[in-house]
Design a protein around this motif. Sequence first.
Motif, PDB file in Angstrom:
ATOM      1  N   PHE A  66      -2.132   0.190   7.875  1.00 12.18           N
ATOM      2  CA  PHE A  66      -3.414   0.362   8.577  1.00 12.18           C
ATOM      3  C   PHE A  66      -3.334   0.112  10.081  1.00 12.18           C
ATOM      4  CE2 PHE A  66      -4.774  -0.473   4.170  1.00 12.18           C
ATOM      5  CZ  PHE A  66      -5.534   0.659   3.966  1.00 12.18           C
ATOM      6  N   GLU A  67      -2.395  -0.718  10.505  1.00 13.30           N
ATOM      7  CA  GLU A  67      -2.329  -1.046  11.932  1.00 13.30           C
ATOM      8  C   GLU A  67      -1.173  -0.372  12.653  1.00 13.30           C
ATOM      9  OE1 GLU A  67      -2.554  -5.287  12.499  1.00 13.30           O
ATOM     10  OE2 GLU A  67      -4.093  -5.475  10.942  1.00 13.30           O
ATOM     11  N   ASN A  68      -0.167   0.055  11.895  1.00 13.05           N
ATOM     12  CA  ASN A  68       0.991   0.671  12.541  1.00 13.05           C
ATOM     13  C   ASN A  68       1.520   1.854  11.719  1.00 13.05           C
ATOM     14  OD1 ASN A  68       2.988   0.945  14.485  1.00 13.05           O
ATOM     15  ND2 ASN A  68       4.388  -0.442  13.437  1.00 13.05           N
ATOM     16  N   VAL A  90       0.857  -1.187   0.000  1.00 12.59           N
ATOM     17  CA  VAL A  90       0.000   0.000   0.000  1.00 12.59           C
ATOM     18  C   VAL A  90       0.895   1.239   0.000  1.00 12.59           C
ATOM     19  CG1 VAL A  90      -1.814   1.276   1.208  1.00 12.59           C
ATOM     20  CG2 VAL A  90      -1.806  -1.227   1.283  1.00 12.59           C
ATOM     21  N   LEU A  91       0.584   2.185  -0.906  1.00  6.26           N
ATOM     22  CA  LEU A  91       1.283   3.475  -0.925  1.00  6.26           C
ATOM     23  C   LEU A  91       0.330   4.534  -0.402  1.00  6.26           C
ATOM     24  CD1 LEU A  91       2.924   3.614  -4.496  1.00  6.26           C
ATOM     25  CD2 LEU A  91       3.681   2.340  -2.500  1.00  6.26           C
ATOM     26  N   PHE A  92       0.841   5.417   0.444  1.00  5.95           N
ATOM     27  CA  PHE A  92       0.043   6.563   0.887  1.00  5.95           C
ATOM     28  C   PHE A  92       0.645   7.829   0.304  1.00  5.95           C
ATOM     29  CE2 PHE A  92      -0.463  10.145   3.891  1.00  5.95           C
ATOM     30  CZ  PHE A  92      -1.828  10.333   3.728  1.00  5.95           C
ATOM     31  N   MET A  93      -0.178   8.575  -0.449  1.00  6.53           N
ATOM     32  CA  MET A  93       0.262   9.825  -1.060  1.00  6.53           C
ATOM     33  C   MET A  93      -0.520  11.000  -0.502  1.00  6.53           C
ATOM     34  SD  MET A  93       0.777   8.828  -5.087  1.00  6.53           S
ATOM     35  CE  MET A  93       1.267  10.517  -5.494  1.00  6.53           C
ATOM     36  N   ALA A  94       0.153  12.125  -0.406  1.00  4.75           N
ATOM     37  CA  ALA A  94      -0.500  13.395  -0.053  1.00  4.75           C
ATOM     38  C   ALA A  94       0.341  14.520  -0.640  1.00  4.75           C
ATOM     39  CB  ALA A  94      -0.624  13.548   1.460  1.00  4.75           C
ATOM     40  N   LEU A  97      -6.195   8.307   8.074  1.00  7.27           N
ATOM     41  CA  LEU A  97      -6.878   7.068   8.491  1.00  7.27           C
ATOM     42  C   LEU A  97      -7.930   7.352   9.564  1.00  7.27           C
ATOM     43  CD1 LEU A  97      -3.903   4.539   8.580  1.00  7.27           C
ATOM     44  CD2 LEU A  97      -5.706   4.710   6.860  1.00  7.27           C
ATOM     45  N   SER A  98      -7.674   8.347  10.400  1.00  6.03           N
ATOM     46  CA  SER A  98      -8.648   8.673  11.451  1.00  6.03           C
ATOM     47  C   SER A  98      -9.954   9.170  10.851  1.00  6.03           C
ATOM     48  CB  SER A  98      -8.072   9.733  12.397  1.00  6.03           C
ATOM     49  OG  SER A  98      -8.038  11.009  11.769  1.00  6.03           O
ATOM     50  N   LYS A  99      -9.895   9.682   9.629  1.00  2.00           N
ATOM     51  CA  LYS A  99     -11.102  10.224   8.973  1.00  2.00           C
ATOM     52  C   LYS A  99     -11.815   9.186   8.124  1.00  2.00           C
ATOM     53  CE  LYS A  99      -9.375  14.954   8.787  1.00  2.00           C
ATOM     54  NZ  LYS A  99      -8.702  15.962   7.950  1.00  2.00           N
ATOM     55  N   VAL A 100     -11.060   8.184   7.612  1.00  3.72           N
ATOM     56  CA  VAL A 100     -11.683   7.260   6.643  1.00  3.72           C
ATOM     57  C   VAL A 100     -11.971   5.880   7.216  1.00  3.72           C
ATOM     58  CG1 VAL A 100     -10.681   8.420   4.654  1.00  3.72           C
ATOM     59  CG2 VAL A 100      -9.447   6.499   5.694  1.00  3.72           C
ATOM     60  N   LEU A 101     -11.413   5.548   8.358  1.00  5.58           N
ATOM     61  CA  LEU A 101     -11.658   4.202   8.924  1.00  5.58           C
ATOM     62  C   LEU A 101     -12.740   4.275  10.002  1.00  5.58           C
ATOM     63  CD1 LEU A 101      -8.079   2.656   9.212  1.00  5.58           C
ATOM     64  CD2 LEU A 101      -9.808   2.246   7.472  1.00  5.58           C
ATOM     65  N   LYS A 140      -1.686   9.061   9.642  1.00  6.05           N
ATOM     66  CA  LYS A 140      -2.506   8.834  10.824  1.00  6.05           C
ATOM     67  C   LYS A 140      -3.766   9.699  10.783  1.00  6.05           C
ATOM     68  CE  LYS A 140       1.348   7.572  13.884  1.00  6.05           C
ATOM     69  NZ  LYS A 140       2.177   8.000  15.026  1.00  6.05           N
ATOM     70  N   GLU A 141      -3.577  10.951  10.386  1.00  5.41           N
ATOM     71  CA  GLU A 141      -4.720  11.880  10.288  1.00  5.41           C
ATOM     72  C   GLU A 141      -5.717  11.405   9.237  1.00  5.41           C
ATOM     73  OE1 GLU A 141      -5.656  16.434   8.754  1.00  5.41           O
ATOM     74  OE2 GLU A 141      -3.595  15.668   8.709  1.00  5.41           O
TER      75      GLU A 141
END
Length: 259
Positions: free
Chosen positions: A243-245, A225-229, A255-259, A252-253
């Motif tokens: 997702f877990e670490n 998984v790649l995370f881009m911003a 994932l807090s909005k989408v999970l 982190k910000e």
Amino acid sequence: METRDNVLISVNDLQKYYNKGTIKALDGISVDINRGDVMVIIGPSGSGKSTLLRSLNLMEHPTGGTIVFDGVDITKKKIKTPDGKWEKLDIDKHRQKMGMVFQHFNLFPHMTIMDNITLAPIKVHGVSKEQAEKTALELLDRVGLKDRANAYPIQLSGGQKQRVAIVRALAMEPQVMLFDEPTSALDPEMVGEVLDVIKELARDGMTMVIVTHEMGFAKEVGNRVLFMADGKLLEQGTPQDIFENPQNPRLKEFLSKVL
């Protein structure tokens, strides 16, 4: 450690700038995509996910950096042949090795499903009509749509159209499949039928790069998984890592909005 032989696409310091460099859609992305990878790209809207995906087959021409696909730098205008001569890069030849599936299907409305699928193999690869139709029926059967071969796109649901779009790409026997948010235009109840097809391709070992907002799907199907911003690749790892670490504060910000 992956060997270089296993790398199908190598992206190095890829940049895509707009408006004289003031907008950095891609800001120095480097990543290797290995054969058999199911790489899922996540991130907020406007992060550069689709720009990266569309750059892999030069639907977007990068401002800088390199993309080496199957041993060839496709960002170059000329390439060196095995006998040492220089020739013009035929990007269409390389695009044929990459299947692309968009949000909005892009099927030809005036053609049957069968004709949509067989057009490119016949015209581009010189496959006989008989063989192209045989392959199309086998692929349609695989996605549960064999009985719709003679239907027209208007007679199909969104989920069925997207499954046909996947089959059309597979009919060209690509080395890699690129998916640009393949479920975002679908009604919620149709999402599952498309994701099931992609999961089966993953089980069969197809190399895939998938831009998606479906976090559950990213967790289940991706091996990377790649995370881009903001045009940058901020974190990459296994679904468990991401997702877990998560490490990056921006991730982190997110994932807090989408999970």
